[in-house]
Scaffold this motif. Structure first.
Motif, PDB file in Angstrom:
ATOM      1  N   VAL A 270       0.890  -1.160   0.000  1.00 35.51           N
ATOM      2  CA  VAL A 270       0.000   0.000   0.000  1.00 35.51           C
ATOM      3  C   VAL A 270       0.931   1.212   0.000  1.00 35.51           C
ATOM      4  O   VAL A 270       1.410   1.645   1.048  1.00 35.51           O
ATOM      5  N   GLY A 271       1.228   1.700  -1.189  1.00 36.23           N
ATOM      6  CA  GLY A 271       2.253   2.731  -1.305  1.00 36.23           C
ATOM      7  C   GLY A 271       3.579   2.191  -0.810  1.00 36.23           C
ATOM      8  O   GLY A 271       4.070   1.180  -1.298  1.00 36.23           O
TER       9      GLY A 271
ATOM     10  N   ASP B  11      -2.322   5.228  -2.442  1.00 32.49           N
ATOM     11  CA  ASP B  11      -2.933   3.932  -2.134  1.00 32.49           C
ATOM     12  C   ASP B  11      -3.583   3.950  -0.761  1.00 32.49           C
ATOM     13  O   ASP B  11      -3.062   4.564   0.186  1.00 32.49           O
ATOM     14  N   ARG B  12      -4.699   3.197  -0.650  1.00 31.77           N
ATOM     15  CA  ARG B  12      -5.399   3.096   0.625  1.00 31.77           C
ATOM     16  C   ARG B  12      -5.966   1.688   0.790  1.00 31.77           C
ATOM     17  O   ARG B  12      -6.366   1.052  -0.188  1.00 31.77           O
ATOM     18  N   LEU B  13      -5.976   1.218   2.017  1.00 32.44           N
ATOM     19  CA  LEU B  13      -6.562  -0.077   2.336  1.00 32.44           C
ATOM     20  C   LEU B  13      -7.122  -0.010   3.749  1.00 32.44           C
ATOM     21  O   LEU B  13      -6.505   0.592   4.644  1.00 32.44           O
TER      22      LEU B  13
ATOM     23  N   GLU C 213     -11.015   2.408  -2.286  1.00 28.95           N
ATOM     24  CA  GLU C 213      -9.868   1.797  -1.627  1.00 28.95           C
ATOM     25  C   GLU C 213     -10.098   0.306  -1.409  1.00 28.95           C
ATOM     26  O   GLU C 213     -11.221  -0.200  -1.466  1.00 28.95           O
ATOM     27  N   SER C 214      -9.016  -0.407  -1.152  1.00 26.53           N
ATOM     28  CA  SER C 214      -9.091  -1.845  -0.937  1.00 26.53           C
ATOM     29  C   SER C 214      -9.623  -2.157   0.452  1.00 26.53           C
ATOM     30  O   SER C 214      -9.494  -1.364   1.390  1.00 26.53           O
TER      31      SER C 214
ATOM     32  N   HIS D  64     -12.619  -4.996  -3.323  1.00 22.58           N
ATOM     33  CA  HIS D  64     -13.151  -3.643  -3.422  1.00 22.58           C
ATOM     34  C   HIS D  64     -14.653  -3.692  -3.208  1.00 22.58           C
ATOM     35  O   HIS D  64     -15.272  -4.757  -3.247  1.00 22.58           O
TER      36      HIS D  64
END
Length: 321
Positions: free
Chosen positions: A43-44, A244-246, A290-291, A304
């Motif tokens: 994530v990033g 990125d986001r989760l 985001e995931s 998702h």
């Protein structure tokens, strides 16, 4: 073009290929792993690993216990699931950010002996090359035994570093001093086991607890947020790095919760509040794309959320090689 028959592929050839990939294990995995049990992604700049703690078998009637049993049975049939037994995955997550190694939830451990296919997290972490002494922080989404019990397993606590920090919402720690089971619909034996584990955990890890009210940043880009509902202090963990986001949603989202977010789960202590929190989170995840990872979605659970009319849709994420 020449046809290829699957019958021409012999088992020795398959084993030979696996041995080439990872000579330590036949078929590329430790002998006790019948299926893969860990899945790594980024994530990033944050390293993330989803780790399976096995599976729980639970009665089907505890799913959506506030609806007509015929509706529940129809949903299970539509999803190609058996009508009487739910096979619940147990997923934990390891995150590395800012020089810290964070375990998000700790699995079942040995807290419920009848759950013979769960409680594997310590072995799975070892297989993944994660030494317990490297874990600087533990975040508990809540204190049900399948989320904190792994830290109580024989030989685990002694291997943890003395400066370990265990992050949990203050409302959660307070709840397990005298937990309320009046709104749950759990199988027999579970309330007593949950109560016993919660009290034992508070006693054994009291000196390591770092409580927060509503939100706390554990490491750069790793923020834990209290949602309530499932339990008063139930929390989710939001990861963000670059673009990125989760979100690790813990027990706020189950498979049925996409299509039927208003169905109550038998382990929810405050089901009406849980349903409201679930809908809020799913709407947000659908909007920002985001995931999502959750404890009881099929491993590795990375997915998702899409909006499909008046309900949500579960979109499995592409496997990252």
């Amino acid at each position: 073009m020449r046809n290829m028959s699957l019958g021409n592929i012999s088992h020795p050839s398959v084993k030979h290929c696996a041995d080439k990939i990872d000579a330590r294990y036949p078929h590329g995995r430790p002998h006790h792993e019948l299926v893969p049990s860990r899945y790594a992604l980024k994530v990033g700049e944050i390293d993330v690993m989803v780790v399976s703690d096995g599976v729980l078998s639970l009665p089907g009637e505890m799913l959506g216990h506030n609806v007509d049993p015929a509706l529940r049975a129809a949903w299970l049939e539509d999803m190609f699931l058996p009508p009487d037994v739910l096979e619940w995955a147990l997923n934990a997550v390891v995150v590395r950010s800012g020089g810290r190694t964070i375990l998000i939830d700790a699995g079942m451990g040995e807290e419920y002996p009848d759950a013979r296919r769960a409680g594997l997290l310590a072995q799975r972490l070892e297989d993944a090359g994660i030494d317990p002494t490297s874990v600087t922080d533990v975040v508990l989404t809540h204190m049900h035994m399948d989320h904190c019990g792994g830290l109580l397993a024989d030989g685990v606590k002694e291997r943890l570093r003395p400066d370990l920090r265990v992050h949990v919402a203050a409302a959660e720690a307070e709840f397990w001093e005298a937990p309320d089971f009046s709104h749950v619909a759990m199988p027999p034996g579970y309330p007593d086991a949950l109560r016993r584990t919660g009290k034992r955990f508070l006693k054994e890890f009291h000196g390591k607890l770092r409580t927060f009210e509503n939100e706390y940043e554990v490491a750069p880009g790793v923020v834990v947020q209290r949602t309530g509902g499932h339990t008063p202090g139930h929390s989710v963990v939001r990861l963000a790095s670059g673009g990125d986001r989760l979100t690790f949603a813990g027990d706020l989202v189950f498979q049925v919760g996409f299509e039927h977010p208003d169905w109550y789960n038998g382990f929810e202590h405050f089901p009406e509040e849980a349903a409201r929190a679930r809908i809020r989170l799913l709407r947000e995840l659908a909007a920002n794309r985001e995931s999502l990872v959750a404890t009881h979605l099929s491993f590795p659970s990375v997915c998702h959320v899409a909006i499909d009319g008046d309900v949500f849709r579960w979109v499995p994420g592409p496997w990252e090689y």
